[in-house]
Design a protein around this motif. Structure first.
Motif, short mmCIF file in Angstrom:
data_model
loop_
_atom_site.label_atom_id
_atom_site.label_comp_id
_atom_site.label_asym_id
_atom_site.label_seq_id
_atom_site.Cartn_x
_atom_site.Cartn_y
_atom_site.Cartn_z
N THR A 196 0.80 -1.23 0.00
CA THR A 196 0.00 0.00 0.00
C THR A 196 0.83 1.28 0.00
O THR A 196 0.41 2.28 -0.58
CB THR A 196 -0.93 0.02 1.22
OG1 THR A 196 -0.17 -0.18 2.41
CG2 THR A 196 -1.97 -1.09 1.13
N SER A 197 1.98 1.30 0.64
CA SER A 197 2.77 2.54 0.69
C SER A 197 3.53 2.71 -0.63
O SER A 197 3.86 1.73 -1.30
CB SER A 197 3.76 2.50 1.85
OG SER A 197 4.83 1.61 1.56
N PRO A 198 3.85 3.95 -1.03
CA PRO A 198 4.56 4.18 -2.29
C PRO A 198 5.88 3.42 -2.38
O PRO A 198 6.20 2.85 -3.43
CB PRO A 198 4.78 5.70 -2.30
CG PRO A 198 3.64 6.24 -1.49
CD PRO A 198 3.43 5.23 -0.40
N LEU A 199 6.65 3.39 -1.29
CA LEU A 199 7.93 2.69 -1.33
C LEU A 199 7.72 1.19 -1.48
O LEU A 199 8.40 0.52 -2.28
CB LEU A 199 8.74 2.98 -0.06
CG LEU A 199 10.12 2.30 0.02
CD1 LEU A 199 11.01 2.73 -1.15
CD2 LEU A 199 10.81 2.63 1.35
N ALA A 200 6.79 0.62 -0.72
CA ALA A 200 6.53 -0.82 -0.81
C ALA A 200 6.00 -1.20 -2.19
O ALA A 200 6.37 -2.25 -2.74
CB ALA A 200 5.54 -1.23 0.27
N ILE A 201 5.14 -0.37 -2.76
CA ILE A 201 4.61 -0.65 -4.10
C ILE A 201 5.74 -0.67 -5.12
O ILE A 201 5.80 -1.53 -6.00
CB ILE A 201 3.55 0.40 -4.48
CG1 ILE A 201 2.28 0.18 -3.65
CG2 ILE A 201 3.22 0.33 -5.97
CD1 ILE A 201 1.24 1.27 -3.81
N ALA A 202 6.67 0.28 -5.00
CA ALA A 202 7.81 0.33 -5.92
C ALA A 202 8.66 -0.93 -5.81
O ALA A 202 9.05 -1.53 -6.82
CB ALA A 202 8.65 1.57 -5.64
N VAL A 203 8.94 -1.34 -4.58
CA VAL A 203 9.75 -2.54 -4.38
C VAL A 203 9.02 -3.77 -4.91
O VAL A 203 9.62 -4.64 -5.56
CB VAL A 203 10.10 -2.71 -2.89
CG1 VAL A 203 10.74 -4.08 -2.63
CG2 VAL A 203 11.04 -1.60 -2.43
N GLU A 204 7.72 -3.87 -4.63
CA GLU A 204 6.96 -5.02 -5.12
C GLU A 204 6.98 -5.08 -6.65
O GLU A 204 7.17 -6.15 -7.25
CB GLU A 204 5.53 -4.95 -4.61
CG GLU A 204 4.69 -6.16 -5.01
CD GLU A 204 3.24 -6.03 -4.63
OE1 GLU A 204 2.42 -6.80 -5.17
OE2 GLU A 204 2.89 -5.17 -3.79
N ARG A 205 6.79 -3.94 -7.30
CA ARG A 205 6.83 -3.89 -8.77
C ARG A 205 8.18 -4.39 -9.28
O ARG A 205 8.24 -5.21 -10.21
CB ARG A 205 6.61 -2.46 -9.27
CG ARG A 205 5.18 -1.97 -9.24
CD ARG A 205 5.08 -0.64 -9.98
NE ARG A 205 5.42 -0.78 -11.38
CZ ARG A 205 6.32 -0.04 -12.03
NH1 ARG A 205 6.99 0.92 -11.40
NH2 ARG A 205 6.57 -0.24 -13.30
N PHE A 206 9.24 -3.88 -8.68
CA PHE A 206 10.59 -4.25 -9.12
C PHE A 206 10.82 -5.74 -8.90
O PHE A 206 11.29 -6.47 -9.80
CB PHE A 206 11.62 -3.41 -8.36
CG PHE A 206 13.03 -3.50 -8.89
CD1 PHE A 206 13.31 -3.97 -10.17
CD2 PHE A 206 14.09 -3.08 -8.10
CE1 PHE A 206 14.61 -4.03 -10.66
CE2 PHE A 206 15.40 -3.14 -8.57
CZ PHE A 206 15.65 -3.61 -9.85
N ALA A 207 10.45 -6.23 -7.72
CA ALA A 207 10.69 -7.64 -7.39
C ALA A 207 9.90 -8.57 -8.31
O ALA A 207 10.44 -9.56 -8.82
CB ALA A 207 10.32 -7.90 -5.94
N GLN A 208 8.63 -8.26 -8.54
CA GLN A 208 7.81 -9.13 -9.39
C GLN A 208 8.29 -9.11 -10.83
O GLN A 208 8.22 -10.13 -11.53
CB GLN A 208 6.34 -8.68 -9.30
CG GLN A 208 5.69 -8.92 -7.96
CD GLN A 208 5.36 -10.40 -7.72
OE1 GLN A 208 5.93 -11.29 -8.33
NE2 GLN A 208 4.44 -10.65 -6.82
N THR A 209 8.79 -7.97 -11.29
CA THR A 209 9.32 -7.90 -12.65
C THR A 209 10.61 -8.70 -12.76
O THR A 209 10.80 -9.47 -13.72
CB THR A 209 9.57 -6.44 -13.06
OG1 THR A 209 8.36 -5.70 -12.92
CG2 THR A 209 10.03 -6.36 -14.51
N VAL A 210 11.49 -8.55 -11.78
CA VAL A 210 12.74 -9.31 -11.78
C VAL A 210 12.46 -10.80 -11.78
O VAL A 210 13.11 -11.59 -12.49
CB VAL A 210 13.60 -8.92 -10.56
CG1 VAL A 210 14.77 -9.88 -10.38
CG2 VAL A 210 14.12 -7.49 -10.71
N ALA A 211 11.47 -11.22 -11.01
CA ALA A 211 11.15 -12.64 -10.90
C ALA A 211 10.63 -13.20 -12.22
O ALA A 211 10.71 -14.41 -12.47
CB ALA A 211 10.12 -12.87 -9.81
N THR A 212 10.09 -12.34 -13.08
CA THR A 212 9.54 -12.78 -14.36
C THR A 212 10.62 -12.95 -15.42
O THR A 212 10.43 -13.69 -16.40
CB THR A 212 8.49 -11.75 -14.85
OG1 THR A 212 7.55 -11.50 -13.81
CG2 THR A 212 7.74 -12.26 -16.06
#
Length: 486
Positions: A196-212
């Protein structure tokens, strides 16, 4: 017609018959001291239609939980967990096809839990029992790849019990899977967020993209801009950029802690404990990077919980168990009152039933995010002296709130080990990119721990870091798109 119950001494014989005759076990954990159990006998099991359905479609086994012998204790410890339902439909390997919502809930008998008796009345009726039996049978057929039979049972549940929201929601969810040939859509990926927080959303986006991104692209020439300062020399491939993002999160924590020491708000023991839990929470969350929803209900380990059951239990424990006990003890301590446990019935009345039977991975993780952040906010008000307030629950005597928070930290770590073990037994291997993506969640936990109890502190720096990590997520997505297009 009445239910003809077998007992704990018949259990293993019936498990063998279950496998041969393709008929599940209906396990009822019963006590004459349990108001809900007695209500079931009066109002549910006495219903001729219920008794007929049970006899026709299951092998019913009742295990009495009061003064159990060793055979009963072994079954109880396998099939009762804190706040787990006491009516279950079992496969021949003792894994669960279904757990009844609205059943009275009890606790296991292991050391440390023996003194607890959570007596909740439940709200099952004959109709809701029959509805969930249809759903459970449908889930059994689905697991055995009998998709046509599963669809028929789910349709029957929806048609016959159209006003039962729990039944309709669950039957609709699994009917879609059955119609799709058993294929379960993955729901936690880079296209939707649970944080939910801007920083956490950014990290989640980066992590999920890297995992793909395929592992072979870890060392491929980087398509984005070099890192700032000396990091420019370590920005030549995805591997280096991910490690750079992790380190930037950790460096942020160092800077935030230093500035807090100078200008406040100062760290308290409570903030530090909650920071440890935030780190444990983000590492727990990282386990699910690259995990498809199809693995949620896998049962590769005999008698052990599925990933869904572990995840739902952790969410339940933080909101339906730890939270009411901690806040109740805090309130009583502030009023100078002696410690007192919160009755389980009160928690159910306030918050409703815990999740777990059909929610998607995205839904469960999003719920956990909301629960965790709310708890952190509310626990932050506990002062240093209040950590010494005594809290009563299932232990033989009251314990300090400090200990209660320490165990709160330990709980997701315990279940993280179980989930990791299930993933391994399921043949799911995290790729190198999944592992690097998980490090980003560890970095996020480190950064967020430095901010516990400091709302509004370091806002500009947080925003700047979120922008940087979002840029990295965009660049990683560009790398992925280049590979996909080629």
């Amino acid at each position: 017609m009445i239910v003809q119950w077998a007992n704990q001494h018949d259990f293993h014989t019936l498990l063998k018959r279950s496998e041969v005759e393709d008929k599940p076990i209906l396990l009822d954990l019963h006590s004459s001291e349990c108001s809900g159990c007695l209500c079931h006998d009066r109002n549910i099991y006495s219903d001729p239609d219920v008794a007929r359905d049970i006899a026709e479609h299951t092998f019913p086994v009742r295990v009495v939980t009061t003064a159990p012998d060793q055979a009963a204790t072994d079954i109880i410890n396998n099939h009762i967990y804190i706040w787990s339902p006491t009516i279950q439909l079992l496969a021949p390997d003792q894994t669960r096809y279904h757990e009844w919502n609205g059943a009275p809930r009890r606790t296991r008998l292991s050391v440390g839990y023996q003194t607890v008796f959570h007596d909740t009345p439940g709200h099952l009726t004959p109709e809701s029992f029959k509805a969930q039996l249809l759903v459970g049978r449908g889930k059994a057929a689905l697991r055995k790849k009998k998709h046509g039979e599963a669809i028929r049972l789910f349709d029957e549940a929806i048609t016959r019990h159209s006003t039962d929201r729990v039944t309709v929601d669950e039957a609709t969810r699994w009917r879609k899977v059955a119609r799709n040939g058993g294929v379960i859509e993955s729901t936690w990926d880079r296209h939707r967020q649970v944080t939910t927080s801007p920083l956490a959303i950014a990290v989640e986006r980066f992590a999920q993209t890297v995992a793909t991104v395929p592992d072979e692209l870890l060392m491929k020439d980087w398509v984005g801009k070099p890192g700032a300062g000396d990091w420019q020399w370590y920005s030549d491939c995805l591997r280096e950029v991910v490690l750079q993002g992790y380190q930037e999160l950790c460096d942020f924590a160092v800077t935030a802690e230093r500035e807090r020491a100078k200008h406040g708000p100062q760290f308290t023991d409570t903030y530090r404990l909650l920071g440890q839990h935030r780190f444990a929470y983000r590492e727990f969350q990282s386990l699910f990077v690259g995990v498809p929803d199809a693995l949620l209900d896998n049962t590769p380990l005999r008698s052990e919980r599925s990933i869904r059951e572990n995840l739902a239990h952790v969410v339940m424990a933080e909101w339906w168990a730890y939270r009411p006990q901690i806040l109740h003890a805090l309130d009583r301590g502030r009023k100078g009152l002696p410690p007192q446990a919160v009755p389980a019935a009160d928690t159910v009345a306030q918050h409703g039933e815990p999740p777990g039977n059909h929610e998607s991975l995205h839904e469960l993780l999003a719920l956990y995010e909301r629960v965790h952040l709310r708890n952190t906010q509310d626990y932050s008000a506990i002062t240093h002296d209040e950590l010494g307030i005594r809290s009563a629950w299932w232990e033989l005597g009251p314990v300090e709130l400090r200990f209660r928070l320490q165990r709160y930290i330990w709980h997701p770590r315990d279940h993280a080990v179980s989930i990791d073990k299930i993933l391994d037994a399921s043949g799911h291997r995290h790729t190198a990119n999944h592992r690097f993506a998980s490090r980003l969640f560890s970095g996020l936990g480190t950064a967020e721990a430095a901010l516990i109890g400091a709302d509004g502190f370091f806002t500009d720096q947080i925003d700047s870091l979120a922008i940087t990590i979002n840029q990295r997520a965009d660049e990683a997505a560009r790398l992925l798109n280049q590979v996909t297009d080629s």
